[in-house]
Write an enzyme that holds these catalytic residues in place. Structure first.
Site: not given
Ligand code: NDP
Length: 487
Positions: A149, A175, A225, A281, A456
């Protein structure tokens, strides 16, 4: 583009790649190496070696700071190029991506200052025979995993802080948005960062991200995330009791009292709920409004929301760009339709906006939302504002605090006594009063409850990446332990 491991630009060991298509128009905008466990192992080995035998952890802060400052300058110099990639890959609007470049550079500048003022403590009040130093040391090798994001901004809330402390790192961007993190790697090399101090792998959460969590050569995990993956990080960290720092989701409340400046509040409510298409977030997804001004405020907010321009992220006039992925778009539209079925009024927002190849939604305002509804408690990560009326400050606090999250909140009132009382009761890492979404580098940022662990930014942001070492110096002759007693 290639990955950065040990100062070299490399392909994945297995030779696989993946591509990213812009959510704005469906066109391919990048091809990246698909890292596997073997690549992560190489990156950890490089970071480990740079930490154990390299100069970085022991380098004079003055020299470390010079590299961080140069990186800030290079981000500014390359801002147009980085902002363009950010927009193409994330779908965020170009005007905002451009602003995030300055914001990111500022964090690197800030860390250059903190690197030079980071220090421990000394004690000379321990009796005639003892003085002690409490030293702040870098924690070691850090796995940094970031989301899509705010790609450059979020890595800039982590990496310069880790580097200021003297750590080395392996970084994996999402990704969906690897491009700008790899460009940052180029800039770090240009700024003179020693090889292996920062290693960047591109790929998916599984296997690459998971290996970064599990690897025994990693001392700390720094993750931003979803709460679901944050919990996986905690489970994984238990194997070696790694330190974990998490910045997760939010369901943030903007609380507006009748005595507030409603014109300013309405503007901030729109910004809080719809900026970055609500994919934040810090999204101010819940509007808690004192019942006596409910209709007036909703009308003001709705009028402003109607003029928000949804469209091509490259259009300098657009305010809401494209949604990151088809799955995220379906998730947003699903929340709105379930809220409608559950009895909420959909004052604004018809769901998906028409486009041949892009992923767009209109901003939504949901009224008559009951605090128990799904839409009032779950993180949507889209431009959806839920309006909930309240009658008393205590009721507003109870609704604001009822979710599993505790990232941020805002209070709008002209009565500062009430504002102070509210700030003391709200369970949130950040509380804004009569403003929203500002975030100076000096101020710690993070969440209560399931919004995260640790902080942070600010001094606390650097201290996260340190260990304390207590060193005791004895003077004078030693008394035998049975004479000294058992202390
Ligand atoms: P994720 O938590 O899946 O992705 C965030 C990061 O974690 C990406 O780099 C992802 O890699 C990585 N990741 C995913 N699975 C694993 C794992 N098992 N071990 C280590 N790293 C991992 O978020 P999503 O992109 O799926 O978004 C889903 C929801 O998460 C959103 O709808 C939102 O609600 C929330 N979100 C919150 C954020 C915040 O700022 N707090 C930011 C983004 C999402 P890859 O992308 O390669 O899968």
């Amino acid at each position: 583009m290639k990955m950065l491991i040990g100062g070299k630009w490399v392909d994945a060991a297995g030779g696989q790649t993946f591509s990213r298509s812009s959510p704005g128009n469906g066109m391919e905008v990048g091809i990246y190496p698909e890292a596997g466990a073997e690549d992560v192992d190489r990156a950890v080995a490089a970071a480990r070696s740079a930490f154990e035998t390299g100069e970085w952890p022991y380098m004079a802060a003055e020299d470390r700071a010079r590299i961080l400052t140069s990186t800030a300058e290079l981000i500014r110099k390359n801002a147009d190029r980085i902002a363009l990639i950010e927009t193409l890959e994330s779908g965020k609007v170009i005007s905002q991506a451009r602003a995030e470049m300055d914001w990111s550079a500022n964090l690197w500048d800030y860390c250059a200052g903190v690197a030079r003022t980071l220090h421990g403590d000394s004690h000379n009040n321990l009796g005639p025979n003892l003085i002690a130093n409490v030293m702040r040391e870098p924690i070691g090798v850090v796995s940094i995993i970031t989301p899509w994001n705010f790609p450059l901004l979020i890595i800039s809330q982590k990496l310069p802080f880790a580097l200021a402390a003297g750590c080395t790192a392996i970084v994996k961007p999402s990704e969906f948005t690897p491009g700008t993190t790899l460009i940052l790697g180029e800039l770090l090399m240009e700024a003179g960062l020693p090889d292996g101090v920062v290693n960047i792998v591109t790929g998916h959460g599984r296997p690459a991200g998971q290996r970064m969590l599990d690897h025994p050569g990693v001392d700390m995990i720094s993750f931003t995330g979803s709460t679901a993956v944050g919990k996986i990080a905690v489970q994984s960290s238990a194997q070696q009791l790694k330190k974990v720092s998490l910045e997760l989701g939010g369901k943030n409340a903007q609380i507006v009292f009748a005595d507030a400046n409603l014109e300013e509040a309405a503007d901030a409510i729109i910004e809080g709920a719809f900026k970055n298409a609500g994919e934040s977030c810090n999204c101010g997804a819940r509007l808690l409004v004192e019942r006596s001004i409910h209709d007036e405020l909703v009308q003001r907010v709705s009028k402003r929301a109607q003029s928000v321009k949804v469209g091509d992220p490259l259009d300098p006039e657009a305010q809401i760009g494209a949604i990151i992925s088809p799955a995220q778009l379906d998730k947003i539209v699903g929340f709105v339709s379930r809220a409608r079925e559950g009895g909420a009024g959909v004052l604004l927002g018809e769901g998906r906006a028409p486009s041949d190849a892009g992923l767009y939604v209109y901003p939504s305002i949901l009224t008559g939302v009951d605090p128990q509804m799904e839409v009032a408690n779950s993180e949507i990560f889209g431009p959806v504002l839920s309006v909930i009326p309240f009658d008393t400050p205590a009721e507003a606090v109870a609704i604001a605090n009822q979710t599993d999250f505790g990232l941020s909140a805002a209070v709008w009132t002209s009565d500062y006594e009430r504002a102070v009382a509210m700030t003391r009761r709200l369970q949130a890492g950040t509380v804004w009063v009569n403003t929203y979404s500002s975030g100076p580098a000096e101020l710690p940022f993070g969440g209560y409850k399931q919004s995260g662990i640790g902080r942070e930014n600010g001094r606390a942001g650097v201290e996260e990446f340190t260990e304390l070492k207590t060193v005791q110096f004895h003077f004078g002759g030693r008394q035998a332990w049975w004479v000294r007693g058992q202390r």
